[in-house]
Motif scaffolding. Structure first.
Motif, short mmCIF file in Angstrom:
data_model
loop_
_atom_site.label_atom_id
_atom_site.label_comp_id
_atom_site.label_asym_id
_atom_site.label_seq_id
_atom_site.Cartn_x
_atom_site.Cartn_y
_atom_site.Cartn_z
N LEU A 57 0.82 -1.22 0.00
CA LEU A 57 0.00 0.00 0.00
C LEU A 57 0.86 1.26 0.00
O LEU A 57 0.32 2.38 -0.07
CB LEU A 57 -0.92 0.01 1.24
CG LEU A 57 -2.02 -1.07 1.30
CD1 LEU A 57 -2.68 -1.07 2.66
CD2 LEU A 57 -3.06 -0.82 0.21
N LEU B 145 -1.42 1.02 9.89
CA LEU B 145 -2.37 0.03 9.40
C LEU B 145 -3.16 -0.61 10.54
O LEU B 145 -2.67 -0.72 11.67
CB LEU B 145 -1.64 -1.07 8.61
CG LEU B 145 -1.05 -0.63 7.27
CD1 LEU B 145 -0.26 -1.78 6.65
CD2 LEU B 145 -2.15 -0.15 6.32
N ASP C 105 -9.39 -5.39 10.18
CA ASP C 105 -10.81 -5.26 10.52
C ASP C 105 -11.40 -6.56 11.05
O ASP C 105 -12.60 -6.65 11.33
CB ASP C 105 -11.63 -4.74 9.33
CG ASP C 105 -11.73 -5.74 8.19
OD1 ASP C 105 -11.09 -6.81 8.28
OD2 ASP C 105 -12.43 -5.45 7.21
N ASN D 27 -9.42 -8.04 6.07
CA ASN D 27 -8.86 -6.87 5.39
C ASN D 27 -7.89 -6.12 6.30
O ASN D 27 -8.05 -6.10 7.52
CB ASN D 27 -9.98 -5.90 4.98
CG ASN D 27 -10.99 -6.58 4.09
OD1 ASN D 27 -10.66 -7.03 3.00
ND2 ASN D 27 -12.23 -6.69 4.57
N HIS E 145 -6.35 -2.20 6.51
CA HIS E 145 -6.51 -0.88 5.89
C HIS E 145 -5.83 0.21 6.69
O HIS E 145 -5.47 0.03 7.85
CB HIS E 145 -7.99 -0.56 5.64
CG HIS E 145 -8.81 -0.43 6.88
ND1 HIS E 145 -8.80 0.69 7.66
CD2 HIS E 145 -9.67 -1.29 7.46
CE1 HIS E 145 -9.63 0.51 8.68
NE2 HIS E 145 -10.15 -0.68 8.59
N PRO F 25 -10.54 3.59 5.38
CA PRO F 25 -10.85 2.17 5.12
C PRO F 25 -10.77 1.81 3.64
O PRO F 25 -10.61 0.64 3.30
CB PRO F 25 -12.29 2.00 5.63
CG PRO F 25 -12.60 3.21 6.42
CD PRO F 25 -11.64 4.28 6.03
N SER F 26 -10.85 2.78 2.76
CA SER F 26 -10.82 2.43 1.33
C SER F 26 -9.40 2.08 0.88
O SER F 26 -9.21 1.41 -0.13
CB SER F 26 -11.38 3.58 0.50
OG SER F 26 -10.60 4.73 0.72
N ARG F 27 -8.40 2.56 1.61
CA ARG F 27 -7.02 2.17 1.24
C ARG F 27 -6.72 0.85 1.94
O ARG F 27 -6.20 0.81 3.06
CB ARG F 27 -6.03 3.25 1.67
CG ARG F 27 -6.22 4.55 0.89
CD ARG F 27 -5.03 5.44 0.99
NE ARG F 27 -3.81 4.83 0.46
CZ ARG F 27 -2.58 5.27 0.74
NH1 ARG F 27 -2.42 6.30 1.54
NH2 ARG F 27 -1.53 4.68 0.19
N SER F 28 -7.10 -0.23 1.29
CA SER F 28 -7.02 -1.52 1.98
C SER F 28 -6.48 -2.61 1.08
O SER F 28 -6.40 -2.45 -0.15
CB SER F 28 -8.41 -1.92 2.51
OG SER F 28 -9.20 -2.38 1.44
#
Ligand code: FES
Ligand code: FES
Lengths: 157, 340
Positions: B117, B124, B127, B131, B133, B138-141
């Motif tokens: 990433l 980081l 969850d 995942n 993230h 949360p969208s950068r996962s």
């Protein structure tokens, strides 16, 4: 030693295998047929771990001659589940009715035989039905509760 | 013939694990290229639920779904060293070792994800649903599976961790005999009600009430299952089971289930169990171990209940009708204790 052929059905499937003189049904099922679900606990009728159904009735496989299976309908715990688990298996899981699991196949078959002939047993009738089956781990209460759950419709069929 | 009722009480402090030369357990955790984790232990699950509990502990520590963890036990040829499954030590010792190993593996997993990433691993989080993230974004996962595959096939990293939990050998002070063999105690109290028939000597347990303090109950259903089954085994030892009925003479010892007496499902007494949770400071997520102590208090409680009912003090187990009758004879009959 003379070998004799035995033809029977195991959990609905036609089977044939040879037995030796004096071989018991438990040894026959486990070693000659390859169904390991009935368990060897004592080999002398004291524990119930080897319980299987023969033409619908529970028998102690360790005390039954393999030859007696000729033409019979044999059912074991390995045949309980179809596409889904049998309700008794579901109930045993829900109630945490197994720890080491050694008694479980015999308990399931004793319970199955009971419910087949008496779908709504009382608690005392459940106790009676499993009184030949020894369990070291659970203290029996979860097993009784699981069987009553099925009998009283608390588990989906 | 009269049936006398009595009640008996017993309580227990139960040391978790043992300390005869140190008490270590090791655990190894590694990820597979599909992002699932294997936990290797050498102690065995005897049915007490050790696999389930160490699986929960590993999943919680790694931050992955419990379905993604497989616990492989009991190959002492190839697994990491362990003292074994006894002394109620499984949850406490192996659980702590699993936490340590899973923390190390998690750190590598986050580094692998960070590299993919292009962020800092410290930013980081997991969850718990598979995942990883960026905190607050949360969208950068990346999935744990993608991170595991990147580690395996691009980065050349092993997502793995080693864990050990050791309670070092406690030396005995030669002057005082003082030592610290135990870091954690579990506790229980039990009240048993009995009926004693003064003609046959037969003892019937009619009710059991117990409270067990087990640290945090990491899997409450498994804890209850073990307490219920273990207490019944204690009851069975109290009143029925023995391999040496005429100890020290070996005569008439049982040789099979026909002569080794055990109560069956028809002899059950209702058992009401309260589980008290007081997380242990050094336990994995506060857990101790309910293992052996579920059986222990039942034996003295039954003996005390018989004394309460008929005044006979039995000093060898099991409490057989013969011993009760001999005691009654020696006392010249039943002498129920005065109720408080
Ligand atoms: S093995 Fe058949 S009753 Fe024990
Ligand atoms: S579950 Fe172990 S003997 Fe019944």
């Amino acid at each position: 030693m003379a070998l004799k052929p035995v033809t029977f059905t195991l959990n609905g499937n036609a089977k044939a295998a040879f037995t030796e003189d004096g071989q018991n049904l438990l040894d026959f099922l486990r070693r000659s047929v390859g169904d390991l679900s009935p368990k060897y606990g004592c080999g002398q009728g004291g524990c119930g771990a080897c319980t299987v159904l023969m033409d619908g009735a529970p028998v102690l496989a360790c005390l039954t001659l393999a030859e007696a299976a000729q033409g019979a309908r044999i059912e074991t715990a390995a045949g309980l589940a179809g596409a889904a688990l049998h309700p008794l298996q579901e109930a045993f899981m829900e109630r945490f009715a197994a720890q080491c699991g050694y008694c479980t196949p015999g308990m399931l078959m004793a319970a199955r035989a009971l419910l087949d002939r008496n779908p709504r047993p009382s608690r005392d009738e459940v106790i009676e039905a499993i009184s030949g089956n020894i369990c070291r781990c659970t203290g029996y209460e979860p097993i009784i509760a699981a069987i009553l759950d099925v009998a009283e419709g608390r588990v989906r069929a | 013939m009269t049936v006398h009722r009595g009640r008996g009480f017993a309580c227990i402090n139960y040391p978790i694990g043992m300390n005869l030369g140190g008490d270590p357990s090791q655990a190894l955790v590694h990820s597979n290229p599909d992002g699932k984790f294997t936990v290797a232990l050498s102690a065995i699950d005897l049915g007490q639920g050790m696999k389930s509990v160490t699986r929960q502990i590993a999943a919680e520590t790694l931050g992955v779904p419990i379905e993604d963890v497989y616990v492989d036990t009991a190959d002492s040829d190839t697994g990491p060293h362990d003292m074994g499954s006894f002394a109620s030590r499984g949850t406490h010792r192996m659980g702590n070792a699993v936490i340590m190993a899973a923390q190390e593996a998690r750190a590598v997993m986050l580094e692998a994800a960070a590299e993919e990433l292009e962020v800092d691993a410290a930013d980081l989080m997991t969850d718990g649903r598979g995942n990883i993230h960026v905190k607050g974004a949360p969208s950068r996962s990346i999935t744990t599976m993608a991170a595991a595959q990147a580690a395996q096939f691009r980065q050349g990293r092993t997502i793995a961790g080693r864990g050990i939990f050791l309670v070092p050998l406690s030396e005995v002070d030669p002057e005082t005999g003082e030592m610290t063999p135990v870091t954690t105690f579990a506790h229980a109290a039990m009240l048993v009600s009995v009926e004693v028939d003064d003609e046959t000597g037969e003892v019937t347990v009619t009710d059991m009430q117990s409270a067990y303090e087990v640290g945090r109950a990491l899997n409450p259903r498994l804890v209850e299952q073990q307490l219920r089954g273990g207490a019944w085994m204690g009851m069975s030892h109290a009143a029925w089971e023995t391999t040496e009925p005429h100890y020290p003479s070996r005569d008439h010892g049982p040789v099979d289930f026909g002569t080794y007496l055990m109560p069956g499902p028809g002899d059950l007494a209702p058992h009401h169990i309260s589980i008290l949770e007081r997380p242990a400071a050094d336990g994995p997520f506060g857990g101790k171990g309910p293992g052996e102590m579920c059986a222990n208090p039942v034996l003295p409680a039954v003996v005390n209940a018989v004394y309460d009912a008929v005044g006979v003090r039995i000093d060898s187990l099991p409490v057989t009708p013969e011993k009760v009758l001999r005691g009654l004879q020696a006392n010249g009959g039943a002498r129920p204790r005065h109720r408080l």
